[in-house]
Design a protein around this motif. Structure first.
Motif: not given
Length: 178
Positions: A63, A67, A150, A152, A154, A171, A174
Motif C-alpha cells: 500500500a 501511495h 495516518e 492508511k 492495514i 487495524e 499503520y
C-alpha cells in the motif's frame, strides 16, 4: 498414505465383491471416515482464508508503494525526493520482506531506504529521530506524534468469527507520512 490404505481396507470389508454381503458397522465407519475427510477439507479452506489476511506488514508495504507511485504520478518533482521508511518489529514480522522492499524501492522512480528496528542488531535504532523518516510502518497508531499523519490502516490479525460466519480482522499496521 497409511490413511488411504486403511480407508481402502474398510471399503473392501463394507462393500465386498459380488455375492458377499458387507458389514453394516463397517459401512457406518466408512461414512464416519468420509465425514471426517469432508470436515478436514472445509477446515483447511477456512485456515487458508484466515492465513491470507495474516501478513499485514507486507500489505502495508505494498500500500505504501502504491501511495508513493500515486504521489509521484501526480507530482513528478517528487521523484528526486529520497524516501526513508521506518519499519517496526510488528511490520517486519508480519510480511515485510526484502523482496517487497526491493519492489517498493523501484516504485515511482523515487530512491527509497528502509530501516528496521528491533531484531537485527545492524539495523537497530535505539532512540530514533522521527524527523529523519518520511514514512513509518508501525503497529502503534500514534507513533511519530504530530509530525506524521495516518495514510492508511492495514487490516490484519485475523480470526474466525463463527457468529457472523466470516473472517474478522482489526487495524494492525499503520502507514504514517511526514
Amino acid at each position: 498414505m497409511a490413511a488411504a490404505i486403511g480407508l481402502d481396507r474398510i471399503y473392501l470389508v463394507g462393500w465386498p465383491p459380488k455375492g458377499k454381503t458387507g458389514s453394516s458397522v463397517v459401512k457406518l465407519a466408512m461414512l464416519g471416515c468420509t465425514g471426517a475427510l469432508f470436515v478436514t477439507f472445509v477446515s483447511s479452506l477456512c485456515f487458508v482464508a484466515v492465513s491470507h489476511s495474516n501478513y499485514p506488514g507486507g500489505d502495508a508495504l505494498y500500500a505504501l508503494s502504491q501511495h508513493v507511485h500515486q504521489l509521484v504520478t501526480e507530482n513528478p518533482a517528487l521523484k528526486t525526493r529520497p524516501i526513508k521508511v521506518y519499519i517496526d518489529v510488528a511490520s517486519a514480522m508480519s510480511g515485510v520482506s526484502l523482496f517487497g522492499q526491493r519492489a517498493a524501492s523501484n516504485e515511482g522512480g523515487a530512491s527509497s531506504s528502509f530501516h528496521k528496528s528491533g531484531y537485527e542488531e545492524e539495523n537497530a535504532i535505539l532512540a530514533p529521530s522521527w524527523s529523519s523518516f518520511t514514512y513509518l510502518l508501525t503497529e502503534e497508531k500514534e507513533l511519530g506524534n504530530d509530525e506524521f499523519r495516518e495514510v492508511k490502516a492495514i487490516q490484519g490479525n485475523p480470526w474466525l468469527d463463527l457468529r457472523r460466519v466470516r473472517i474478522g480482522t482489526r487495524e494492525s499496521i499503520y502507514i504514517r507520512e511526514r
